[in-house]
Design a protein around this motif. Structure first.
Motif, PDB file in Angstrom:
ATOM      1  N   THR A   1      20.728  -4.661  -3.020  1.00 27.93           N
ATOM      2  CA  THR A   1      21.722  -5.318  -3.794  1.00 27.93           C
ATOM      3  C   THR A   1      21.120  -5.724  -5.384  1.00 27.93           C
ATOM      4  O   THR A   1      19.894  -5.824  -5.662  1.00 27.93           O
ATOM      5  N   ASN A   2      21.928  -5.789  -6.241  1.00 27.05           N
ATOM      6  CA  ASN A   2      21.313  -6.203  -7.637  1.00 27.05           C
ATOM      7  C   ASN A   2      20.556  -5.257  -8.122  1.00 27.05           C
ATOM      8  O   ASN A   2      19.362  -5.590  -8.864  1.00 27.05           O
ATOM      9  N   SER A   3      20.490  -3.860  -7.934  1.00 29.57           N
ATOM     10  CA  SER A   3      19.682  -2.852  -8.769  1.00 29.57           C
ATOM     11  C   SER A   3      18.121  -2.927  -7.880  1.00 29.57           C
ATOM     12  O   SER A   3      17.193  -2.565  -8.634  1.00 29.57           O
ATOM     13  N   ARG A   4      17.961  -3.706  -6.758  1.00 29.04           N
ATOM     14  CA  ARG A   4      16.508  -3.729  -6.243  1.00 29.04           C
ATOM     15  C   ARG A   4      16.261  -2.586  -5.213  1.00 29.04           C
ATOM     16  O   ARG A   4      17.345  -1.669  -5.009  1.00 29.04           O
ATOM     17  N   LEU A   5      15.326  -2.708  -4.871  1.00 31.01           N
ATOM     18  CA  LEU A   5      14.833  -1.548  -3.924  1.00 31.01           C
ATOM     19  C   LEU A   5      14.133  -2.257  -2.477  1.00 31.01           C
ATOM     20  O   LEU A   5      13.807  -3.472  -2.662  1.00 31.01           O
ATOM     21  N   LYS A   6      14.505  -2.035  -1.388  1.00 29.26           N
ATOM     22  CA  LYS A   6      13.843  -2.577  -0.322  1.00 29.26           C
ATOM     23  C   LYS A   6      12.907  -1.541   0.520  1.00 29.26           C
ATOM     24  O   LYS A   6      13.146  -0.375   0.559  1.00 29.26           O
ATOM     25  N   ILE A   7      11.794  -2.065   0.691  1.00 26.25           N
ATOM     26  CA  ILE A   7      10.656  -1.128   1.380  1.00 26.25           C
ATOM     27  C   ILE A   7      10.557  -1.400   2.903  1.00 26.25           C
ATOM     28  O   ILE A   7      10.520  -2.644   3.128  1.00 26.25           O
ATOM     29  N   LYS A   8      10.436  -0.379   3.519  1.00 25.18           N
ATOM     30  CA  LYS A   8       9.993  -0.618   5.044  1.00 25.18           C
ATOM     31  C   LYS A   8       8.500   0.054   5.235  1.00 25.18           C
ATOM     32  O   LYS A   8       8.244   1.484   4.554  1.00 25.18           O
ATOM     33  N   LEU A   9       7.696  -0.491   5.763  1.00 26.08           N
ATOM     34  CA  LEU A   9       6.261   0.175   6.020  1.00 26.08           C
ATOM     35  C   LEU A   9       6.238   0.603   7.376  1.00 26.08           C
ATOM     36  O   LEU A   9       6.983   0.417   8.222  1.00 26.08           O
ATOM     37  N   ASN A  10       5.223   1.251   7.490  1.00 26.18           N
ATOM     38  CA  ASN A  10       4.869   2.070   8.661  1.00 26.18           C
ATOM     39  C   ASN A  10       5.013   1.157   9.738  1.00 26.18           C
ATOM     40  O   ASN A  10       5.524   1.621  11.059  1.00 26.18           O
TER      41      ASN A  10
ATOM     42  N   ASN B   1       0.752  -1.266  -0.018  1.00 28.75           N
ATOM     43  CA  ASN B   1       0.093   0.038   0.083  1.00 28.75           C
ATOM     44  C   ASN B   1       0.923   1.456  -0.132  1.00 28.75           C
ATOM     45  O   ASN B   1       1.662   1.334   1.011  1.00 28.75           O
ATOM     46  N   ILE B   2       0.832   2.184  -0.900  1.00 24.59           N
ATOM     47  CA  ILE B   2       1.771   3.192  -1.121  1.00 24.59           C
ATOM     48  C   ILE B   2       1.304   4.256   0.251  1.00 24.59           C
ATOM     49  O   ILE B   2       2.314   4.662   0.470  1.00 24.59           O
ATOM     50  N   ASN B   3       0.511   4.314   0.776  1.00 27.57           N
ATOM     51  CA  ASN B   3       0.021   5.181   1.974  1.00 27.57           C
ATOM     52  C   ASN B   3       0.761   4.505   3.407  1.00 27.57           C
ATOM     53  O   ASN B   3       0.841   5.170   4.163  1.00 27.57           O
ATOM     54  N   ALA B   4       1.334   3.208   3.046  1.00 25.57           N
ATOM     55  CA  ALA B   4       2.097   2.520   4.257  1.00 25.57           C
ATOM     56  C   ALA B   4       3.626   2.620   3.999  1.00 25.57           C
ATOM     57  O   ALA B   4       4.092   2.139   5.019  1.00 25.57           O
ATOM     58  N   ILE B   5       4.083   3.028   3.280  1.00 25.15           N
ATOM     59  CA  ILE B   5       5.660   3.094   2.880  1.00 25.15           C
ATOM     60  C   ILE B   5       6.272   3.986   3.592  1.00 25.15           C
ATOM     61  O   ILE B   5       6.016   5.552   3.513  1.00 25.15           O
ATOM     62  N   ALA B   6       7.109   3.765   4.525  1.00 24.52           N
ATOM     63  CA  ALA B   6       7.806   4.671   5.329  1.00 24.52           C
ATOM     64  C   ALA B   6       9.179   4.961   4.856  1.00 24.52           C
ATOM     65  O   ALA B   6       9.751   6.042   4.999  1.00 24.52           O
ATOM     66  N   ASP B   7       9.825   3.946   4.106  1.00 25.46           N
ATOM     67  CA  ASP B   7      11.109   4.389   3.482  1.00 25.46           C
ATOM     68  C   ASP B   7      11.515   3.538   2.594  1.00 25.46           C
ATOM     69  O   ASP B   7      10.803   2.102   2.342  1.00 25.46           O
ATOM     70  N   ILE B   8      12.354   3.909   1.591  1.00 22.48           N
ATOM     71  CA  ILE B   8      12.654   2.925   0.280  1.00 22.48           C
ATOM     72  C   ILE B   8      14.083   3.262   0.106  1.00 22.48           C
ATOM     73  O   ILE B   8      14.795   4.332   0.221  1.00 22.48           O
ATOM     74  N   ILE B   9      15.000   1.991   0.138  1.00 18.05           N
ATOM     75  CA  ILE B   9      16.201   1.907   0.397  1.00 18.05           C
ATOM     76  C   ILE B   9      16.841   1.054  -0.963  1.00 18.05           C
ATOM     77  O   ILE B   9      16.353   0.106  -1.072  1.00 18.05           O
ATOM     78  N   ALA B  10      17.862   1.699  -1.513  1.00 20.31           N
ATOM     79  CA  ALA B  10      18.708   0.941  -2.301  1.00 20.31           C
ATOM     80  C   ALA B  10      19.263  -0.298  -1.971  1.00 20.31           C
ATOM     81  O   ALA B  10      19.681  -0.355  -0.705  1.00 20.31           O
TER      82      ALA B  10
END
Length: 252
Positions: free
Chosen positions: A221-230, A210-219
Motif C-alpha cells: 500500500t501507498n507505493s511501498r514494497l513488502k520484503i520476504k526473506l528466505n 541482506n540482498i542475498n536473503a531476499i526471497a520475494d518483493i511484493i507491491a
C-alpha cells in the motif's frame, strides 16, 4: 549557499543530505566517485562548499584535484581517524568523523558560515596527505562478523549468516538464517559504516536487509514494497515510500 556532497556510499550520502536539510542547508548535487566528480567539475560551476569523503570507491578524493582546480571550501568526512588530523591541517573548514553526529555537523556548518569567503578562491595543498597515505589507497574494511553475549558466553555471528538487522524496544538485533535473533551492542545508525552497501540496505528506520536473503518483493500500500526473506519472518519488512526508488536502484 551552493553545496555538493562527494561520497561513494549512497546510503551515507543520503543520510548526510537529510541531516543538512534539518539544519537548513540544501544540497545541490551528490557525486559518488573520482571519475564522476571530475566530469562534473569540468562542466558545472563550482559550489561554495563541498562535503568530501576522503576515500572513494575508485581512489582517494584528492585525485579529483589533480585534474581540476578546486574553488570551493571543504569539510572532510572520514571514517579513518588517522586521516583526519592531516586533513584538518589543510585549508579545509573542518572535518567530520563518521558516523557523523548531528551536533558536530551543525557546528561545522556554522563555522563555514562565519568564515564564508567573499569570493571563491580556495587553494589546497594535498601533498601532506599523499605522503601519509602513499600511492595506493587503503581498501575500506567492513565487518565480517558481529558478537553477542549469551549468558557467560560470547557468540560470533558471521555476516553472511545475518539476513537482517532491526531495532526493537531501543535494542538492535541481528536476524539470522536459522531464524534466531541476537541482541547487539550497536545501533542502526552506527551500522551504516560497518556494512557493505552492496549487500545491506536500510529499507526503513527499523530495518537493514541482506540482498542475498531476499526471497520475494511484493507491491504494498501507498507505493511501498513488502520484503520476504528466505528464513527470518518475525515481522513484516516494509520498504518506506521515500526509500523505494533507492531500493530499486540498489537491487538492479
Amino acid at each position: 549557499m551552493n553545496v555538493l556532497i562527494i561520497e561513494d556510499e549512497k546510503p551515507s550520502a543520503r543520510r548526510l543530505n537529510r541531516m543538512l536539510a534539518e539544519v537548513g542547508v540544501t544540497v545541490n548535487e551528490m557525486l559518488h566517485s573520482v571519475k564522476e566528480a571530475v566530469a562534473w567539475f569540468k562542466t558545472n560551476t563550482h559550489p561554495d562548499l563541498i562535503f568530501l569523503d576522503i576515500q572513494l570507491s575508485d581512489g582517494l578524493s584528492f585525485e579529483i584535484f589533480d585534474q581540476v582546480e578546486v574553488k570551493s571550501a571543504i569539510i572532510f568526512t572520514t571514517a579513518f581517524d588517522e586521516y583526519a588530523l592531516q586533513a584538518f591541517k589543510l585549508n579545509s573548514v573542518d572535518y567530520l568523523l563518521k558516523p557523523i553526529d548531528d551536533e558536530d555537523l551543525e557546528k561545522a556548518v556554522s563555522k563555514y558560515k562565519e568564515r564564508m569567503p567573499k569570493s571563491q578562491d580556495v587553494s589546497l595543498n594535498f601533498e601532506d596527505i599523499r605522503k601519509l597515505l602513499g600511492a595506493t589507497p587503503v581498501e575500506r574494511e567492513y565487518k565480517k562478523r558481529f558478537t553477542t553475549k549469551i549468558g557467560q558466553h560470547i557468540k560470533m555471528i558471521p555476516i553472511d549468516e545475518i539476513e537482517c538487522f532491526y531495532s526493537e524496544n531501543k535494542g538492535t538485533y541481528a536476524g539470522t538464517v536459522d531464524g534466531r535473533n541476537y541482541l547487539l551492542d550497536t545501533t542502526l545508525e552506527l551500522l551504516e559504516n560497518d556494512l557493505e552497501p552492496e549487500t545491506f540496505f536500510r529499507v526503513s528506520r527499523k530495518f537493514y536487509v541482506n540482498i542475498n536473503a531476499i526471497a520475494d518483493i511484493i507491491a504494498y500500500t501507498n507505493s511501498r514494497l513488502k520484503i520476504k526473506l528466505n528464513t527470518w519472518n518475525e515481522q513484516e519488512i516494509i520498504v518506506s515510500r521515500e526509500r523505494v526508488k533507492d531500493f530499486k536502484t540498489w537491487i538492479a
